[in-house]
Design a protein around this motif. Structure first.
Motif, mmCIF file in Angstrom:
data_model
loop_
_atom_site.group_PDB
_atom_site.id
_atom_site.type_symbol
_atom_site.label_atom_id
_atom_site.label_comp_id
_atom_site.label_asym_id
_atom_site.label_seq_id
_atom_site.Cartn_x
_atom_site.Cartn_y
_atom_site.Cartn_z
ATOM 1 N N GLU A 92 0.824 -1.206 0.000
ATOM 2 C CA GLU A 92 0.000 0.000 0.000
ATOM 3 C C GLU A 92 0.860 1.259 0.000
ATOM 4 O OE1 GLU A 92 -0.155 -2.454 2.224
ATOM 5 O OE2 GLU A 92 -2.173 -3.288 2.161
ATOM 6 N N THR A 93 1.924 1.234 0.790
ATOM 7 C CA THR A 93 2.805 2.399 0.882
ATOM 8 C C THR A 93 3.524 2.657 -0.433
ATOM 9 O OG1 THR A 93 3.115 2.052 3.257
ATOM 10 C CG2 THR A 93 4.768 3.393 2.122
ATOM 11 N N ILE A 94 4.036 1.607 -1.057
ATOM 12 C CA ILE A 94 4.730 1.767 -2.340
ATOM 13 C C ILE A 94 3.758 2.310 -3.388
ATOM 14 C CG2 ILE A 94 5.961 0.570 -4.199
ATOM 15 C CD1 ILE A 94 7.443 0.947 -1.382
ATOM 16 N N ALA A 95 2.538 1.771 -3.420
ATOM 17 C CA ALA A 95 1.528 2.258 -4.374
ATOM 18 C C ALA A 95 1.218 3.729 -4.122
ATOM 19 C CB ALA A 95 0.262 1.410 -4.291
ATOM 20 N N CYS A 96 1.119 4.115 -2.866
ATOM 21 C CA CYS A 96 0.857 5.511 -2.507
ATOM 22 C C CYS A 96 1.962 6.416 -3.030
ATOM 23 C CB CYS A 96 0.730 5.643 -0.987
ATOM 24 S SG CYS A 96 0.628 7.344 -0.390
ATOM 25 N N ILE A 97 3.200 6.079 -2.695
ATOM 26 C CA ILE A 97 4.333 6.930 -3.102
ATOM 27 C C ILE A 97 4.421 7.007 -4.624
ATOM 28 C CG2 ILE A 97 6.846 7.139 -3.065
ATOM 29 C CD1 ILE A 97 6.701 5.929 -0.188
ATOM 30 N N GLN A 98 4.240 5.879 -5.298
ATOM 31 C CA GLN A 98 4.282 5.895 -6.764
ATOM 32 C C GLN A 98 3.179 6.766 -7.339
ATOM 33 O OE1 GLN A 98 4.208 1.646 -7.482
ATOM 34 N NE2 GLN A 98 6.432 1.593 -7.804
ATOM 35 N N PRO A 119 11.759 -4.556 7.148
ATOM 36 C CA PRO A 119 13.010 -4.119 6.522
ATOM 37 C C PRO A 119 12.881 -3.949 5.005
ATOM 38 C CG PRO A 119 13.214 -6.375 7.351
ATOM 39 C CD PRO A 119 11.878 -5.861 7.784
ATOM 40 N N LYS A 120 11.986 -4.714 4.375
ATOM 41 C CA LYS A 120 11.757 -4.583 2.930
ATOM 42 C C LYS A 120 11.172 -3.205 2.605
ATOM 43 C CE LYS A 120 9.144 -6.794 -0.768
ATOM 44 N NZ LYS A 120 8.103 -7.783 -1.060
ATOM 45 N N LEU A 121 10.249 -2.743 3.431
ATOM 46 C CA LEU A 121 9.667 -1.419 3.231
ATOM 47 C C LEU A 121 10.723 -0.340 3.464
ATOM 48 C CD1 LEU A 121 7.363 0.537 2.693
ATOM 49 C CD2 LEU A 121 6.613 0.204 5.069
ATOM 50 N N ARG A 122 11.504 -0.485 4.516
ATOM 51 C CA ARG A 122 12.555 0.501 4.807
ATOM 52 C C ARG A 122 13.542 0.602 3.633
ATOM 53 N NH1 ARG A 122 13.928 -0.420 10.081
ATOM 54 N NH2 ARG A 122 12.444 1.194 10.587
ATOM 55 N N LEU A 144 11.917 2.523 0.775
ATOM 56 C CA LEU A 144 11.886 3.964 1.051
ATOM 57 C C LEU A 144 13.250 4.579 0.768
ATOM 58 C CD1 LEU A 144 9.795 4.052 4.363
ATOM 59 C CD2 LEU A 144 8.997 4.509 2.019
ATOM 60 N N ARG A 145 14.295 3.883 1.161
ATOM 61 C CA ARG A 145 15.653 4.396 0.885
ATOM 62 C C ARG A 145 15.918 4.447 -0.615
ATOM 63 N NH1 ARG A 145 17.834 1.260 5.900
ATOM 64 N NH2 ARG A 145 17.764 2.924 7.440
ATOM 65 N N ASP A 146 15.402 3.477 -1.366
ATOM 66 C CA ASP A 146 15.551 3.506 -2.828
ATOM 67 C C ASP A 146 14.846 4.718 -3.423
ATOM 68 O OD1 ASP A 146 17.080 1.192 -2.855
ATOM 69 O OD2 ASP A 146 15.404 -0.121 -3.398
ATOM 70 N N PHE A 147 13.634 5.010 -2.953
ATOM 71 C CA PHE A 147 12.933 6.214 -3.424
ATOM 72 C C PHE A 147 13.756 7.459 -3.111
ATOM 73 C CE2 PHE A 147 8.787 3.804 -3.226
ATOM 74 C CZ PHE A 147 8.394 4.047 -4.542
ATOM 75 N N GLU A 148 14.357 7.512 -1.930
ATOM 76 C CA GLU A 148 15.173 8.670 -1.560
ATOM 77 C C GLU A 148 16.407 8.775 -2.457
ATOM 78 O OE1 GLU A 148 16.975 10.650 2.453
ATOM 79 O OE2 GLU A 148 17.328 8.507 2.172
ATOM 80 N N ARG A 149 17.070 7.650 -2.706
ATOM 81 C CA ARG A 149 18.281 7.648 -3.537
ATOM 82 C C ARG A 149 18.005 8.156 -4.944
ATOM 83 N NH1 ARG A 149 20.164 3.500 -0.608
ATOM 84 N NH2 ARG A 149 18.951 1.885 -1.632
ATOM 85 N N THR A 150 16.835 7.847 -5.479
ATOM 86 C CA THR A 150 16.517 8.275 -6.845
ATOM 87 C C THR A 150 15.961 9.696 -6.890
ATOM 88 O OG1 THR A 150 14.292 7.309 -6.737
ATOM 89 C CG2 THR A 150 16.067 5.911 -7.594
ATOM 90 N N GLY A 151 15.839 10.339 -5.722
ATOM 91 C CA GLY A 151 15.379 11.717 -5.673
ATOM 92 C C GLY A 151 13.869 11.868 -5.670
ATOM 93 N N GLY A 152 13.133 10.774 -5.524
ATOM 94 C CA GLY A 152 11.673 10.862 -5.553
ATOM 95 C C GLY A 152 11.075 11.426 -4.285
ATOM 96 N N ILE A 153 11.765 11.200 -3.159
ATOM 97 C CA ILE A 153 11.229 11.648 -1.873
ATOM 98 C C ILE A 153 12.345 12.203 -0.994
ATOM 99 C CG2 ILE A 153 9.400 9.900 -1.909
ATOM 100 C CD1 ILE A 153 11.003 8.401 0.327
#
Length: 111
Positions: free
Chosen positions: A10-16, A39-42, A45-54
Motif C-alpha cells: 500500500e505504501t509503495i503504491a501511494c508513493i508511486q 526491513p523490505k519497506l525501509r 523507502l531508501r531507494d525512493f530517496e536515492r533516486t530523488g523521488g522523496i
C-alpha cells in the motif's frame, strides 16, 4: 507528507501515485519512516530517496502517527502541508485542486 509504519504494498503504491501525479504546483514529497517493523519497506523507502523521488526522515523509534506527522511538518514550518495516509492513491492534478480550494478564502484553515 506521508507518515509510514507498515503496509509495504500500500505504501509503495501511494508513493508511486504521488510521484506520478502531474501537478503545476511545486512540491516536495516528505516521507517519515516511523521505525516500522518491515526491513523490505525501509529498503524501498531508501531507494525512493536515492533516486530523488522523496525526502526521507527516519525516526529512530516508533513515535506514532501524530508525532511522525509533526516530524515531517517541522521540516518546513513555513510551507503548507498535505498530510496523506500511506494507503492513499492520488489522481493527476490533485495538489493543484487542493491548493485552489485552500486559497479561495483567506479564512480557510484546512481542505
Amino acid at each position: 507528507m506521508i507518515p509510514v509504519y507498515s503496509g509495504h504494498d500500500e505504501t509503495i503504491a501511494c508513493i508511486q501515485s504521488v510521484i506520478g501525479a502531474v501537478n503545476a504546483t511545486r512540491h516536495e514529497i516528505i516521507v517519515v519512516d516511523d521505525c516500522g517493523p518491515d526491513p523490505k519497506l525501509r529498503a524501498a523507502l531508501r531507494d525512493f530517496e536515492r533516486t530523488g523521488g522523496i525526502t526521507l526522515i527516519i525516526n529512530p523509534t516508533n513515535l506514532g502517527f501524530p508525532a511522525a506527522a509533526n516530524a515531517g511538518m517541522a521540516r518546513h514550518p513555513d510551507r503548507d502541508v498535505i498530510l496523506l495516509n500511506a494507503d492513499t492513491l492520488v489522481p493527476r492534478g490533485w495538489i493543484d485542486r487542493l491548493r485552489s480550494a485552500a486559497y479561495r478564502s483567506a479564512n480557510t484553515g484546512s481542505v
